[in-house]
Design a protein around this motif. Structure first.
Motif, PDB file in Angstrom:
ATOM      1  N   THR A   1       4.069  12.684  -3.573  1.00  0.00           N
ATOM      2  CA  THR A   1       2.861  11.921  -3.224  1.00  0.00           C
ATOM      3  C   THR A   1       1.592  12.510  -3.836  1.00  0.00           C
ATOM      4  O   THR A   1       0.497  12.227  -3.365  1.00  0.00           O
ATOM      5  CB  THR A   1       2.709  11.876  -1.701  1.00  0.00           C
ATOM      6  OG1 THR A   1       2.606  13.231  -1.199  1.00  0.00           O
ATOM      7  CG2 THR A   1       3.878  11.185  -1.035  1.00  0.00           C
TER       8      THR A   1
ATOM      9  N   ILE B   1       2.975   6.440  -5.876  1.00  0.00           N
ATOM     10  CA  ILE B   1       4.043   7.208  -5.245  1.00  0.00           C
ATOM     11  C   ILE B   1       5.134   7.418  -6.284  1.00  0.00           C
ATOM     12  O   ILE B   1       5.574   6.467  -6.943  1.00  0.00           O
ATOM     13  CB  ILE B   1       4.620   6.485  -4.012  1.00  0.00           C
ATOM     14  CG1 ILE B   1       3.507   6.188  -2.993  1.00  0.00           C
ATOM     15  CG2 ILE B   1       5.744   7.310  -3.381  1.00  0.00           C
ATOM     16  CD1 ILE B   1       2.843   7.411  -2.410  1.00  0.00           C
TER      17      ILE B   1
ATOM     18  N   GLU C   1      12.317   5.139   1.367  1.00  0.00           N
ATOM     19  CA  GLU C   1      13.108   5.963   2.277  1.00  0.00           C
ATOM     20  C   GLU C   1      14.554   5.465   2.307  1.00  0.00           C
ATOM     21  O   GLU C   1      14.817   4.276   2.499  1.00  0.00           O
ATOM     22  CB  GLU C   1      12.520   5.929   3.690  1.00  0.00           C
ATOM     23  CG  GLU C   1      11.226   6.707   3.840  1.00  0.00           C
ATOM     24  CD  GLU C   1      11.429   8.204   3.695  1.00  0.00           C
ATOM     25  OE1 GLU C   1      12.573   8.674   3.867  1.00  0.00           O
ATOM     26  OE2 GLU C   1      10.438   8.906   3.408  1.00  0.00           O
TER      27      GLU C   1
ATOM     28  N   ARG D   1       0.845  -1.187   0.000  1.00  0.00           N
ATOM     29  CA  ARG D   1       0.000   0.000   0.000  1.00  0.00           C
ATOM     30  C   ARG D   1       0.887   1.246   0.000  1.00  0.00           C
ATOM     31  O   ARG D   1       2.082   1.171   0.285  1.00  0.00           O
ATOM     32  CB  ARG D   1      -0.930  -0.006   1.208  1.00  0.00           C
ATOM     33  CG  ARG D   1      -1.977  -1.134   1.262  1.00  0.00           C
ATOM     34  CD  ARG D   1      -2.609  -1.442  -0.068  1.00  0.00           C
ATOM     35  NE  ARG D   1      -3.811  -2.270   0.019  1.00  0.00           N
ATOM     36  CZ  ARG D   1      -4.009  -3.378  -0.666  1.00  0.00           C
ATOM     37  NH1 ARG D   1      -3.076  -3.823  -1.500  1.00  0.00           N
ATOM     38  NH2 ARG D   1      -5.152  -4.043  -0.563  1.00  0.00           N
TER      39      ARG D   1
ATOM     40  N   GLU E   1      -0.972   9.910  -4.524  1.00  0.00           N
ATOM     41  CA  GLU E   1      -1.157   8.903  -3.472  1.00  0.00           C
ATOM     42  C   GLU E   1      -2.610   8.465  -3.349  1.00  0.00           C
ATOM     43  O   GLU E   1      -2.888   7.282  -3.086  1.00  0.00           O
ATOM     44  CB  GLU E   1      -0.657   9.448  -2.138  1.00  0.00           C
ATOM     45  CG  GLU E   1      -0.705   8.417  -1.020  1.00  0.00           C
ATOM     46  CD  GLU E   1       0.031   8.868   0.239  1.00  0.00           C
ATOM     47  OE1 GLU E   1       0.082   8.084   1.203  1.00  0.00           O
ATOM     48  OE2 GLU E   1       0.561  10.006   0.255  1.00  0.00           O
TER      49      GLU E   1
ATOM     50  N   LYS F   1       6.228   4.062   0.448  1.00  0.00           N
ATOM     51  CA  LYS F   1       7.083   5.162   0.919  1.00  0.00           C
ATOM     52  C   LYS F   1       8.147   4.655   1.875  1.00  0.00           C
ATOM     53  O   LYS F   1       9.305   5.106   1.838  1.00  0.00           O
ATOM     54  CB  LYS F   1       6.222   6.241   1.589  1.00  0.00           C
ATOM     55  CG  LYS F   1       5.388   7.046   0.595  1.00  0.00           C
ATOM     56  CD  LYS F   1       4.644   8.194   1.254  1.00  0.00           C
ATOM     57  CE  LYS F   1       3.475   7.715   2.076  1.00  0.00           C
ATOM     58  NZ  LYS F   1       2.666   8.848   2.608  1.00  0.00           N
ATOM     59  N   ALA F   2       7.786   3.712   2.732  1.00  0.00           N
ATOM     60  CA  ALA F   2       8.765   3.160   3.673  1.00  0.00           C
ATOM     61  C   ALA F   2       9.898   2.456   2.918  1.00  0.00           C
ATOM     62  O   ALA F   2      11.069   2.560   3.314  1.00  0.00           O
ATOM     63  CB  ALA F   2       8.067   2.193   4.631  1.00  0.00           C
TER      64      ALA F   2
ATOM     65  N   ASP G   1       1.599   3.772   1.958  1.00  0.00           N
ATOM     66  CA  ASP G   1       2.479   4.025   3.098  1.00  0.00           C
ATOM     67  C   ASP G   1       3.647   3.042   3.120  1.00  0.00           C
ATOM     68  O   ASP G   1       4.789   3.411   3.475  1.00  0.00           O
ATOM     69  CB  ASP G   1       1.696   3.914   4.410  1.00  0.00           C
ATOM     70  CG  ASP G   1       0.809   5.125   4.654  1.00  0.00           C
ATOM     71  OD1 ASP G   1       1.027   6.151   3.984  1.00  0.00           O
ATOM     72  OD2 ASP G   1      -0.104   5.030   5.498  1.00  0.00           O
ATOM     73  N   GLN G   2       3.399   1.803   2.742  1.00  0.00           N
ATOM     74  CA  GLN G   2       4.463   0.793   2.694  1.00  0.00           C
ATOM     75  C   GLN G   2       5.441   1.069   1.553  1.00  0.00           C
ATOM     76  O   GLN G   2       6.642   0.828   1.684  1.00  0.00           O
ATOM     77  CB  GLN G   2       3.833  -0.599   2.545  1.00  0.00           C
ATOM     78  CG  GLN G   2       2.980  -1.012   3.737  1.00  0.00           C
ATOM     79  CD  GLN G   2       2.149  -2.252   3.460  1.00  0.00           C
ATOM     80  OE1 GLN G   2       1.643  -2.441   2.358  1.00  0.00           O
ATOM     81  NE2 GLN G   2       2.003  -3.115   4.477  1.00  0.00           N
TER      82      GLN G   2
END
Length: 476
Positions: free
Chosen positions: A72, A80, A64, A55, A75, A60-61, A57-58
């Protein structure tokens, strides 16, 4: 077996794939990059599109510490964006999306498997993915036979075309680009669906239609795509003038109709990589659009004159107004509208050259074309679609002659910078004037002299200005 030409892209993506796999996610290279690598398009300008079960948020992690920039804006649609060096990446969660009957924006829902994601894509040739995780050897995922369709040059949708075009009606217009750009033959079912659903395009924003039209206009050979737009009635939804051009110059002798001529002119505008080395650079997209619009005014101005047959008096001026209206409706930029409109308005100017132009007429041609001089010259050359080789050679020779005269005058007079030999400040100082209309009129008078006679020198310019001012004052 993955072809060797995939190796550089796979090597580039390997560190990113490792990050997703370590986080327990799957990552796939998808879409146009896979398609173009399969046909060995030999591009090196790919923006890499990827899809994943992660998803947003995952995603983006995972990015990083790897990407130099992350954005975003997409999003809410599951996308992303990222950048590393000069390369741009877009990573999107598996999704299924569709348009409501009256909506211009897609409703996005996430999917949990790659097959569902690929099924909602536009065409089978774009519905292939290369899994980058889950083993040392990447795996081609092609549930809809896109690779075979690509090799056999077939354009079809992964699901029924009615489903695909209902999900995103812009795909009907996009079909024209793939037909032209990849020399694909649409299936009968696809063509029938476009004819049936063409009006569905009305829910798509003007900006998306404009962008897709631009993409079609800049493929190497757009003619088959343009005929698809006409044949299916799709053009009527955003450029009805195209269908109106399907009229004959001369119903008795059945000369080439205006639409056939228009599409031939568009084809004649060859991309920069096909231009002779001695030709100046030009704005390819703008000239292609000008070619598409240049005769748009003919249906509205069609007449008949005894002894001369069919006429289209002032179709250049009428066409320029129609071009401005249509391009504005399609949300083209002011600069694009101004450039294409000017080229349409000027596209007949050269045809009087055969009657003999003075140096003054050449200067005025350059002045009126302005920064679009090279674009106008290209359009003029491409507007010759006659099969009569003698006539074609004559036109080309006249155009060569005009360009040689422009070059000679430019060298002698800096013709590209035509302006009076006295500027506004010099006029005010010489005549003792304040800023105002008189100064503008004086500059216009001097410019006419410059265009008619070329440079005459400062002393002569002042003498002529004195005489003009004295006559003006006496008349006042």
């Amino acid at each position: 077996m993955i072809p060797d030409r995939f190796a550089p892209v796979l090597e580039e993506l390997h560190p990113l794939a490792d990050r997703f796999e370590a986080a327990g996610h799957r990552l796939y290279l998808v879409g146009g990059t896979v398609r173009d690598l399969l046909i060995d398009a030999r591009r090196d300008d790919f923006d890499l599109d990827l899809t994943t079960d992660a998803r947003p948020d995952q995603i983006k992690a995972c990015l990083e510490g790897w990407a130099t920039a992350i954005w975003t804006q997409g999003e809410r649609f599951g996308t992303i964006g990222a950048k590393l060096g000069d390369r741009v990446y877009e990573i999107t969660t598996f999704r299924a999306e569709s348009y409501a009957d009256d909506s211009r924006k897609p409703h996005v829902t996430y999917a949990d498997d790659i097959e569902t994601d690929l099924g909602r894509r536009d065409f089978t040739v774009n519905s292939m993915a290369l899994e980058l995780t889950g083993g040392a050897t990447p795996t081609l995922v092609d549930p809809h036979g896109g690779a075979v369709d690509l090799m056999q040059r077939v354009l079809r949708t992964p699901l029924g075309p009615e489903i695909s075009f209902s999900d995103d009606p812009l795909r009907m217009l996009r079909a024209a680009r793939f037909i032209a750009g990849y020399e694909l033959e649409p299936t009968e079912q696809l063509v029938a669906a476009v004819k049936e659903m063409a009006s569905r395009l009305e829910i798509v924003s003007d900006e998306r239609i404009r962008d897709e039209l631009d993409k079609l206009m800049t493929v190497d050979h757009p003619s088959t795509g343009l005929w698809f737009l006409y044949d299916t009635g799709l053009a009527d939804q955003f450029m009805p003038e195209l269908s109106l051009m399907r009229l004959e110059h001369d119903p008795i002798h059945r000369h080439k109709d205006v639409l056939s001529h228009t599409i031939a002119v568009v084809e004649n505008v060859r991309p920069p990589h096909e231009q002779p080395d001695d030709r100046p650079p030009f704005d390819f997209r703008i000239v292609r659009l000008a070619a598409l619009f240049h005769d748009i005014g003919k249906p509205r101005t069609r007449g008949y004159l005894e002894g001369k047959g069919t006429t289209f008096h002032h179709h250049d001026a009428v066409g320029a107004r129609m071009t401005k209206k249509r391009m504005t409706a399609l949300r083209y930029s002011n600069d694009d509208v101004a450039a294409v409109t000017a080229l349409v308005a000027l596209h007949l100017r050269f045809h009087t050259y055969r009657l003999g132009w003075s140096d003054s007429a050449v200067r005025r041609y350059v002045r009126d074309a302005g920064d679009l001089l090279h674009e106008l010259n290209v359009l003029t050359r491409c507007d010759c679609t006659t099969r009569n080789e003698r006539k074609a050679r004559q036109l080309s020779k006249r155009m060569d002659d005009l360009e040689e005269r422009i070059d000679a005058l430019a060298e002698a007079e800096e013709i590209a910078k035509i302006r009076p030999e006295l500027d506004g400040r010099a006029v005010m100082d010489h005549l003792g004037l304040e800023p105002g209309r008189d100064v503008g009129d004086a500059l216009a008078f001097l410019l006419e002299i410059r265009l008619d006679e070329g440079p005459i020198g400062l002393d002569e310019s002042k003498a002529r200005l004195d005489a003009w001012w004295a006559a003006r004052s006496d008349a006042g």
